[in-house]
Motif scaffolding. Structure first.
Motif, PDB file in Angstrom:
ATOM      1  N   LYS A  48       0.847  -1.181   0.000  1.00 29.82           N
ATOM      2  CA  LYS A  48       0.000   0.000   0.000  1.00 29.82           C
ATOM      3  C   LYS A  48       0.882   1.229   0.000  1.00 29.82           C
ATOM      4  O   LYS A  48       1.773   1.368   0.837  1.00 29.82           O
ATOM      5  CB  LYS A  48      -0.921   0.007   1.222  1.00 29.82           C
ATOM      6  CG  LYS A  48      -1.942   1.138   1.193  1.00 29.82           C
ATOM      7  CD  LYS A  48      -2.949   0.997   2.331  1.00 29.82           C
ATOM      8  CE  LYS A  48      -4.009   2.092   2.235  1.00 29.82           C
ATOM      9  NZ  LYS A  48      -5.016   1.964   3.337  1.00 29.82           N
ATOM     10  N   LYS A  49       0.658   2.125  -0.965  1.00 23.60           N
ATOM     11  CA  LYS A  49       1.462   3.340  -1.069  1.00 23.60           C
ATOM     12  C   LYS A  49       0.528   4.499  -1.379  1.00 23.60           C
ATOM     13  O   LYS A  49      -0.158   4.493  -2.407  1.00 23.60           O
ATOM     14  CB  LYS A  49       2.525   3.196  -2.154  1.00 23.60           C
ATOM     15  CG  LYS A  49       3.494   4.367  -2.211  1.00 23.60           C
ATOM     16  CD  LYS A  49       4.605   4.096  -3.223  1.00 23.60           C
ATOM     17  CE  LYS A  49       5.591   5.255  -3.276  1.00 23.60           C
ATOM     18  NZ  LYS A  49       6.663   5.008  -4.277  1.00 23.60           N
ATOM     19  N   ALA A  52      -2.992   4.042  -3.142  1.00 26.72           N
ATOM     20  CA  ALA A  52      -2.994   2.987  -4.157  1.00 26.72           C
ATOM     21  C   ALA A  52      -2.406   1.695  -3.593  1.00 26.72           C
ATOM     22  O   ALA A  52      -1.709   1.686  -2.577  1.00 26.72           O
ATOM     23  CB  ALA A  52      -2.194   3.427  -5.376  1.00 26.72           C
ATOM     24  N   GLU A  54       0.115  -1.205  -4.953  1.00 27.06           N
ATOM     25  CA  GLU A  54       1.087  -1.360  -6.032  1.00 27.06           C
ATOM     26  C   GLU A  54       1.818  -2.686  -5.923  1.00 27.06           C
ATOM     27  O   GLU A  54       1.911  -3.275  -4.841  1.00 27.06           O
ATOM     28  CB  GLU A  54       2.120  -0.226  -5.976  1.00 27.06           C
ATOM     29  CG  GLU A  54       1.533   1.171  -5.998  1.00 27.06           C
ATOM     30  CD  GLU A  54       2.604   2.243  -5.934  1.00 27.06           C
ATOM     31  OE1 GLU A  54       3.814   1.889  -5.975  1.00 27.06           O
ATOM     32  OE2 GLU A  54       2.250   3.425  -5.852  1.00 27.06           O
ATOM     33  N   TYR A  71       3.565  -1.810 -11.151  1.00 25.55           N
ATOM     34  CA  TYR A  71       2.463  -0.934 -11.536  1.00 25.55           C
ATOM     35  C   TYR A  71       1.505  -0.741 -10.360  1.00 25.55           C
ATOM     36  O   TYR A  71       1.591  -1.449  -9.340  1.00 25.55           O
ATOM     37  CB  TYR A  71       1.696  -1.526 -12.727  1.00 25.55           C
ATOM     38  CG  TYR A  71       1.236  -2.949 -12.503  1.00 25.55           C
ATOM     39  CD1 TYR A  71       0.036  -3.246 -11.858  1.00 25.55           C
ATOM     40  CD2 TYR A  71       2.037  -4.022 -12.911  1.00 25.55           C
ATOM     41  CE1 TYR A  71      -0.358  -4.556 -11.628  1.00 25.55           C
ATOM     42  CE2 TYR A  71       1.649  -5.343 -12.686  1.00 25.55           C
ATOM     43  CZ  TYR A  71       0.455  -5.599 -12.049  1.00 25.55           C
ATOM     44  OH  TYR A  71       0.064  -6.893 -11.806  1.00 25.55           O
ATOM     45  N   LYS A  72       0.596   0.192 -10.511  1.00 23.81           N
ATOM     46  CA  LYS A  72      -0.456   0.420  -9.523  1.00 23.81           C
ATOM     47  C   LYS A  72      -1.661  -0.432  -9.916  1.00 23.81           C
ATOM     48  O   LYS A  72      -2.275  -0.192 -10.943  1.00 23.81           O
ATOM     49  CB  LYS A  72      -0.828   1.903  -9.477  1.00 23.81           C
ATOM     50  CG  LYS A  72       0.306   2.787  -8.972  1.00 23.81           C
ATOM     51  CD  LYS A  72      -0.080   4.263  -8.996  1.00 23.81           C
ATOM     52  CE  LYS A  72       1.076   5.115  -8.492  1.00 23.81           C
ATOM     53  NZ  LYS A  72       0.774   6.568  -8.546  1.00 23.81           N
ATOM     54  N   LEU A  75      -6.461   1.792  -7.903  1.00 25.82           N
ATOM     55  CA  LEU A  75      -6.494   3.253  -7.860  1.00 25.82           C
ATOM     56  C   LEU A  75      -7.919   3.705  -7.594  1.00 25.82           C
ATOM     57  O   LEU A  75      -8.879   2.999  -7.899  1.00 25.82           O
ATOM     58  CB  LEU A  75      -6.019   3.849  -9.194  1.00 25.82           C
ATOM     59  CG  LEU A  75      -4.557   3.642  -9.582  1.00 25.82           C
ATOM     60  CD1 LEU A  75      -4.375   3.858 -11.075  1.00 25.82           C
ATOM     61  CD2 LEU A  75      -3.676   4.598  -8.802  1.00 25.82           C
ATOM     62  N   ASP A  87      -0.271  -1.103 -15.725  1.00 27.42           N
ATOM     63  CA  ASP A  87      -0.327   0.353 -15.551  1.00 27.42           C
ATOM     64  C   ASP A  87      -1.393   1.034 -16.414  1.00 27.42           C
ATOM     65  O   ASP A  87      -1.520   2.260 -16.399  1.00 27.42           O
ATOM     66  CB  ASP A  87       1.040   0.978 -15.825  1.00 27.42           C
ATOM     67  CG  ASP A  87       1.513   0.786 -17.261  1.00 27.42           C
ATOM     68  OD1 ASP A  87       0.776   0.178 -18.073  1.00 27.42           O
ATOM     69  OD2 ASP A  87       2.632   1.243 -17.581  1.00 27.42           O
ATOM     70  N   GLU A  90      -3.882   3.605 -14.847  1.00 28.06           N
ATOM     71  CA  GLU A  90      -3.534   5.024 -14.810  1.00 28.06           C
ATOM     72  C   GLU A  90      -3.914   5.717 -16.115  1.00 28.06           C
ATOM     73  O   GLU A  90      -4.352   6.870 -16.106  1.00 28.06           O
ATOM     74  CB  GLU A  90      -2.038   5.178 -14.540  1.00 28.06           C
ATOM     75  CG  GLU A  90      -1.621   4.694 -13.172  1.00 28.06           C
ATOM     76  CD  GLU A  90      -0.138   4.840 -12.923  1.00 28.06           C
ATOM     77  OE1 GLU A  90       0.294   5.951 -12.569  1.00 28.06           O
ATOM     78  OE2 GLU A  90       0.601   3.837 -13.107  1.00 28.06           O
TER      79      GLU A  90
END
Length: 210
Positions: A48-49, A52, A54, A71-72, A75, A87, A90
């Motif tokens: 968890k960042k 998001a 990731e 990648y995330k 989101l 990704d 995004e």
């Protein structure tokens, strides 16, 4: 109707797997299963960042083809929640429109497999799940979207591979959502490296060996 475990236990390697639906009491359920066969793919955890979820390397020195494995996956903005296997989530968020976002991307550049990009976008105001896939079909790129309204105790599953490592061929598979922890049974499969479960605003992450 089969359960999540019934479905996944019959598949040796579904690859990255996205599941979304509603619990019996109407809670939003989303899950992401991260699988890998190569050393590069297995060298990952979910973290968890900020706001998001990731993928991240276990060992930075072993990372190859970073753009394909880091990648995330999850989101969120005011209107949508994006859960994807790359990704491209995004790209869709920045485009502000699922169809426009999908047109900007293609399948992954990992010949000869040509792994599909896929995921689900949940529209909060309408409680609608928009599953999608971008995949190679001979000399064409197919971009398919399926929309499902939220129904109590029902979820849908989409994943990257069929048993022969060809791209997912079906419509998203409907399953009965009885136990929100069912997907954890996938850790019996040695190819599973991590899993995320989101239940409304509560997010839990499970990494192999932790």
């Amino acid at each position: 109707m089969q359960t999540i475990n019934n479905y996944l236990s019959n598949r040796k390697y579904p690859g990255r797997t996205v599941i979304a639906g509603n619990t019996k009491d109407g809670k939003l359920f989303m899950a992401y299963l991260l699988q890998g066969r190569s050393e590069n793919s297995r060298n990952r955890v979910l973290v968890k960042k900020d706001n998001a979820i990731e993928t991240a390397p276990k060992d930075e020195s072993k990372v190859q083809n970073r753009d394909l494995i880091i990648y995330k996956a999850l989101l969120e903005d005011d209107e949508y929640i994006y859960l994807t296997n790359g990704d491209h989530g995004e790209s869709i968020m920045k485009a502000g429109d699922i169809e426009k976002g999908l047109l900007e991307r293609t399948f992954e550049e990992d010949p000869p497999i040509n792994t599909p990009r896929l995921g689900v976008i949940y529209k909060k105001s309408e409680k609608v799940f928009n599953f999608f896939i971008i995949k190679k079909d001979e000399d064409k790129t197919l971009r398919i979207i399926w929309s499902y309204p939220a129904v109590a105790e029902v979820a849908h599953i989409i994943h990257t591979y069929e048993e022969d490592l060809s791209s997912f061929k079906d419509n998203p598979v409907m399953v009965k959502l009885e136990d929100t922890n069912e997907i954890l049974g996938a850790f019996d499969n040695d190819n599973t490296v991590a899993c995320m479960i989101k239940l409304d605003d509560d997010v839990k992450i499970f990494n192999r060996g932790e």
